[in-house]
Design a protein around this motif. Structure first.
Motif, PDB file in Angstrom:
ATOM      1  N   MET A 142       0.831  -1.191   0.000  1.00  0.00           N
ATOM      2  CA  MET A 142       0.000   0.000   0.000  1.00  0.00           C
ATOM      3  C   MET A 142       0.869   1.246   0.000  1.00  0.00           C
ATOM      4  N   THR A 143       0.495   2.164  -0.835  1.00  0.00           N
ATOM      5  CA  THR A 143       1.236   3.418  -0.867  1.00  0.00           C
ATOM      6  C   THR A 143       0.646   4.399   0.142  1.00  0.00           C
ATOM      7  N   LEU A 144       1.419   5.414   0.438  1.00  0.00           N
ATOM      8  CA  LEU A 144       0.983   6.426   1.394  1.00  0.00           C
ATOM      9  C   LEU A 144      -0.252   7.167   0.874  1.00  0.00           C
ATOM     10  N   ILE A 145      -0.292   7.413  -0.426  1.00  0.00           N
ATOM     11  CA  ILE A 145      -1.443   8.113  -1.008  1.00  0.00           C
ATOM     12  C   ILE A 145      -2.706   7.282  -0.863  1.00  0.00           C
ATOM     13  N   LEU A 146      -2.609   5.987  -1.082  1.00  0.00           N
ATOM     14  CA  LEU A 146      -3.772   5.111  -0.937  1.00  0.00           C
ATOM     15  C   LEU A 146      -4.263   5.079   0.511  1.00  0.00           C
ATOM     16  N   VAL A 147      -3.339   5.051   1.448  1.00  0.00           N
ATOM     17  CA  VAL A 147      -3.709   5.065   2.860  1.00  0.00           C
ATOM     18  C   VAL A 147      -4.393   6.386   3.218  1.00  0.00           C
ATOM     19  N   LEU A 148      -3.838   7.510   2.750  1.00  0.00           N
ATOM     20  CA  LEU A 148      -4.437   8.806   3.028  1.00  0.00           C
ATOM     21  C   LEU A 148      -5.826   8.931   2.401  1.00  0.00           C
ATOM     22  N   LYS A 149      -5.994   8.417   1.197  1.00  0.00           N
ATOM     23  CA  LYS A 149      -7.311   8.479   0.554  1.00  0.00           C
ATOM     24  C   LYS A 149      -8.330   7.643   1.323  1.00  0.00           C
ATOM     25  N   THR A 150      -7.901   6.515   1.849  1.00  0.00           N
ATOM     26  CA  THR A 150      -8.794   5.669   2.639  1.00  0.00           C
ATOM     27  C   THR A 150      -9.195   6.374   3.932  1.00  0.00           C
ATOM     28  N   VAL A 151      -8.222   6.954   4.626  1.00  0.00           N
ATOM     29  CA  VAL A 151      -8.516   7.701   5.859  1.00  0.00           C
ATOM     30  C   VAL A 151      -9.409   8.895   5.541  1.00  0.00           C
ATOM     31  N   TRP A 152      -9.159   9.548   4.409  1.00  0.00           N
ATOM     32  CA  TRP A 152      -9.948  10.692   3.975  1.00  0.00           C
ATOM     33  C   TRP A 152     -11.410  10.306   3.771  1.00  0.00           C
ATOM     34  N   MET A 153     -11.651   9.155   3.123  1.00  0.00           N
ATOM     35  CA  MET A 153     -13.030   8.695   2.903  1.00  0.00           C
ATOM     36  C   MET A 153     -13.708   8.301   4.215  1.00  0.00           C
ATOM     37  N   VAL A 154     -12.976   7.671   5.110  1.00  0.00           N
ATOM     38  CA  VAL A 154     -13.534   7.299   6.417  1.00  0.00           C
ATOM     39  C   VAL A 154     -13.895   8.557   7.207  1.00  0.00           C
ATOM     40  N   CYS A 155     -13.044   9.575   7.130  1.00  0.00           N
ATOM     41  CA  CYS A 155     -13.351  10.851   7.795  1.00  0.00           C
ATOM     42  C   CYS A 155     -14.616  11.476   7.227  1.00  0.00           C
ATOM     43  N   ALA A 156     -14.766  11.426   5.911  1.00  0.00           N
ATOM     44  CA  ALA A 156     -15.949  12.013   5.273  1.00  0.00           C
ATOM     45  C   ALA A 156     -17.227  11.328   5.745  1.00  0.00           C
ATOM     46  N   VAL A 157     -17.217  10.011   5.774  1.00  0.00           N
ATOM     47  CA  VAL A 157     -18.392   9.263   6.239  1.00  0.00           C
ATOM     48  C   VAL A 157     -18.628   9.525   7.723  1.00  0.00           C
ATOM     49  N   GLY A 158     -17.552   9.584   8.502  1.00  0.00           N
ATOM     50  CA  GLY A 158     -17.678   9.860   9.936  1.00  0.00           C
ATOM     51  C   GLY A 158     -18.274  11.231  10.213  1.00  0.00           C
ATOM     52  N   ILE A 159     -17.864  12.231   9.431  1.00  0.00           N
ATOM     53  CA  ILE A 159     -18.414  13.580   9.601  1.00  0.00           C
ATOM     54  C   ILE A 159     -19.903  13.582   9.302  1.00  0.00           C
ATOM     55  N   ILE A 160     -20.291  12.904   8.243  1.00  0.00           N
ATOM     56  CA  ILE A 160     -21.713  12.833   7.882  1.00  0.00           C
ATOM     57  C   ILE A 160     -22.519  12.204   9.016  1.00  0.00           C
ATOM     58  N   ILE A 161     -22.032  11.109   9.542  1.00  0.00           N
ATOM     59  CA  ILE A 161     -22.744  10.415  10.627  1.00  0.00           C
ATOM     60  C   ILE A 161     -22.818  11.297  11.874  1.00  0.00           C
ATOM     61  N   LEU A 162     -21.700  11.922  12.237  1.00  0.00           N
ATOM     62  CA  LEU A 162     -21.691  12.761  13.437  1.00  0.00           C
ATOM     63  C   LEU A 162     -22.597  13.977  13.303  1.00  0.00           C
TER      64      LEU A 162
ATOM     65  N   THR B 138     -13.240  16.860  11.215  1.00  0.00           N
ATOM     66  CA  THR B 138     -13.264  17.927  10.216  1.00  0.00           C
ATOM     67  C   THR B 138     -11.860  18.480   9.963  1.00  0.00           C
ATOM     68  N   ILE B 139     -11.108  18.712  11.024  1.00  0.00           N
ATOM     69  CA  ILE B 139      -9.742  19.218  10.879  1.00  0.00           C
ATOM     70  C   ILE B 139      -8.865  18.190  10.155  1.00  0.00           C
ATOM     71  N   LEU B 140      -9.010  16.924  10.513  1.00  0.00           N
ATOM     72  CA  LEU B 140      -8.263  15.861   9.847  1.00  0.00           C
ATOM     73  C   LEU B 140      -8.635  15.784   8.368  1.00  0.00           C
ATOM     74  N   PHE B 141      -9.929  15.873   8.069  1.00  0.00           N
ATOM     75  CA  PHE B 141     -10.418  15.820   6.691  1.00  0.00           C
ATOM     76  C   PHE B 141      -9.850  16.979   5.868  1.00  0.00           C
ATOM     77  N   ILE B 142      -9.896  18.186   6.421  1.00  0.00           N
ATOM     78  CA  ILE B 142      -9.395  19.356   5.697  1.00  0.00           C
ATOM     79  C   ILE B 142      -7.879  19.251   5.495  1.00  0.00           C
ATOM     80  N   GLY B 143      -7.169  18.793   6.514  1.00  0.00           N
ATOM     81  CA  GLY B 143      -5.719  18.632   6.392  1.00  0.00           C
ATOM     82  C   GLY B 143      -5.333  17.639   5.315  1.00  0.00           C
ATOM     83  N   ILE B 144      -6.006  16.501   5.298  1.00  0.00           N
ATOM     84  CA  ILE B 144      -5.709  15.485   4.277  1.00  0.00           C
ATOM     85  C   ILE B 144      -6.102  15.989   2.893  1.00  0.00           C
ATOM     86  N   THR B 145      -7.208  16.740   2.812  1.00  0.00           N
ATOM     87  CA  THR B 145      -7.631  17.306   1.535  1.00  0.00           C
ATOM     88  C   THR B 145      -6.561  18.238   0.976  1.00  0.00           C
ATOM     89  N   ILE B 146      -5.987  19.075   1.840  1.00  0.00           N
ATOM     90  CA  ILE B 146      -4.936  19.996   1.398  1.00  0.00           C
ATOM     91  C   ILE B 146      -3.708  19.227   0.927  1.00  0.00           C
TER      92      ILE B 146
END
Length: 77
Positions: A1-21, A60-68
């Motif tokens: 697994m590459t670092l980009i793939l891991v970050l994209k996975t964490v990014w998607m989990v954050c997005a779903v988590g924000i929606i649920i919260l 949200t902060i994690l999501f924005i940071g990974i997005t940047i």
């Protein structure tokens, strides 16, 4: 697994988590968290709202940071 793939996975989990919260939040302090007795996990509705707020802001902060990082292309391709 590459670092980009891991970050994209964490990014998607954050997005779903924000929606649920956000759906769990309620202006009256009950919201969807009242379903299934989840509100009773906390000592009071104030602590439940405080916990939801902290989790929402953290994700949200994690999501924005990974997005940047992903959009700036700092990691290369």
């Amino acid at each position: 697994m590459t670092l980009i793939l891991v970050l994209k996975t964490v990014w998607m989990v954050c997005a779903v988590g924000i929606i649920i919260l956000v759906l769990l939040h309620s202006p009256k302090g009950d919201g969807l968290s009242g379903l299934g007795g989840q509100a009773q996990l906390f000592t009071s509705t104030k602590s439940a709202e405080t916990t939801l707020n902290r989790l929402t802001w953290t994700l949200t902060i994690l999501f924005i940071g990974i997005t940047i990082v992903l959009s700036a292309g700092w990691l290369g391709r």
